[in-house]
Design an enzyme around this catalytic site. Sequence first.
Site, PDB file in Angstrom:
ATOM      1  N   ASN A 181       0.700  -1.208   0.174  1.00 19.34           N
ATOM      2  CA  ASN A 181       0.019  -0.189   0.079  1.00 19.34           C
ATOM      3  C   ASN A 181       0.959   1.304  -0.154  1.00 19.34           C
ATOM      4  O   ASN A 181       1.906   1.325   0.244  1.00 19.34           O
ATOM      5  CB  ASN A 181      -1.079   0.086   1.130  1.00 19.34           C
ATOM      6  CG  ASN A 181      -1.949  -0.886   1.183  1.00 19.34           C
ATOM      7  OD1 ASN A 181      -2.643  -1.453   0.127  1.00 19.34           O
ATOM      8  ND2 ASN A 181      -2.643  -1.524   2.331  1.00 19.34           N
ATOM      9  N   HIS A 182       0.319   2.393  -0.475  1.00 22.31           N
ATOM     10  CA  HIS A 182       0.849   3.671  -0.612  1.00 22.31           C
ATOM     11  C   HIS A 182       0.024   4.721   0.260  1.00 22.31           C
ATOM     12  O   HIS A 182      -1.394   4.451   0.151  1.00 22.31           O
ATOM     13  CB  HIS A 182       1.036   4.299  -1.950  1.00 22.31           C
ATOM     14  CG  HIS A 182       2.156   3.599  -2.748  1.00 22.31           C
ATOM     15  ND1 HIS A 182       2.735   4.081  -3.680  1.00 22.31           N
ATOM     16  CD2 HIS A 182       2.738   2.291  -2.731  1.00 22.31           C
ATOM     17  CE1 HIS A 182       3.669   3.503  -4.340  1.00 22.31           C
ATOM     18  NE2 HIS A 182       3.471   2.024  -3.776  1.00 22.31           N
ATOM     19  N   ALA A 183       0.684   5.545   0.924  1.00 22.58           N
ATOM     20  CA  ALA A 183      -0.070   6.212   1.886  1.00 22.58           C
ATOM     21  C   ALA A 183      -0.993   7.040   0.872  1.00 22.58           C
ATOM     22  O   ALA A 183      -0.311   7.917  -0.005  1.00 22.58           O
ATOM     23  CB  ALA A 183       0.864   7.222   2.872  1.00 22.58           C
ATOM     24  N   THR A 200       1.237  10.103  -3.700  1.00 20.73           N
ATOM     25  CA  THR A 200       1.046   8.698  -3.195  1.00 20.73           C
ATOM     26  C   THR A 200       2.564   8.367  -3.198  1.00 20.73           C
ATOM     27  O   THR A 200       2.664   7.246  -2.909  1.00 20.73           O
ATOM     28  CB  THR A 200       0.268   7.793  -4.046  1.00 20.73           C
ATOM     29  OG1 THR A 200       0.494   7.928  -5.323  1.00 20.73           O
ATOM     30  CG2 THR A 200      -1.506   8.214  -3.669  1.00 20.73           C
ATOM     31  N   TYR A 247       8.400   5.189   6.556  1.00 25.55           N
ATOM     32  CA  TYR A 247       7.370   4.785   5.926  1.00 25.55           C
ATOM     33  C   TYR A 247       6.234   3.825   6.101  1.00 25.55           C
ATOM     34  O   TYR A 247       5.169   3.690   5.661  1.00 25.55           O
ATOM     35  CB  TYR A 247       7.681   4.452   4.361  1.00 25.55           C
ATOM     36  CG  TYR A 247       6.561   4.622   3.435  1.00 25.55           C
ATOM     37  CD1 TYR A 247       6.175   5.957   2.860  1.00 25.55           C
ATOM     38  CD2 TYR A 247       5.919   3.387   2.933  1.00 25.55           C
ATOM     39  CE1 TYR A 247       5.180   6.289   2.080  1.00 25.55           C
ATOM     40  CE2 TYR A 247       5.012   3.533   1.811  1.00 25.55           C
ATOM     41  CZ  TYR A 247       4.664   4.824   1.283  1.00 25.55           C
ATOM     42  OH  TYR A 247       3.545   5.003   0.472  1.00 25.55           O
TER      43      TYR A 247
END
Length: 211
Positions: free
Chosen positions: A88-90, A96, A110
């Site tokens: 997942n990416h923030a 992102t 991260y």
Amino acid sequence: MPFLNPKQPYPITLADGSPYRETVHLAAVIDHPRMEIGDYSYFTHSGQAAETAAILAPYLYPFSQERLKIGRFVQIAREVIFITSSANHAMSGLTTYPFRVFSPETITDYQCLPFHDTVVGHDVWIGHGATIMPGVTIGSGAIIAARAVVTRDVPPYTIVGGNPATVLRQRFPDADIADLLQLAWWDWPLDRIERALFHLESGNIAALKPA
């Protein structure tokens, strides 16, 4: 019949006596700090045995916070992939892009997303090309149809399919499912499983109780 050896990397022996090297016992070929794998669970793929973990769960890193847990006697077909939480990416900011993962000084910074373990029960059949998304729990005895994208938990002994995967049907009535979960045959010694094999294959739940 000869029974399985959980420490044998290649559980299938061909008629000429040679091992079939594209089906592997996961627990025998994977040494990954974030994976927990039960005996006799297998995966079929065309890579090298040493590549199995990276093929099955390519975004689960040694420094990941989440875990992938797979029970006993799980059957995993070709092209199945587990997308774990580290993929997942923030999305809370304006971008992102994971800038911090490219510096050893900030890579652990991260690790701020919600991280959830992905859990597969026992005797689960995951069909060709299925994708299992982060944090999903798949109950024992479930069947995941080919190319399904599993985005939510799957109850025990339930068949799901589609994108996103939805329930197609239960495999057995509720009372039988409760009995099977209580019997937990996957935890039996192999000699007991061997004695009960006819009933396991024929679906005779009542006959398993005194087995």
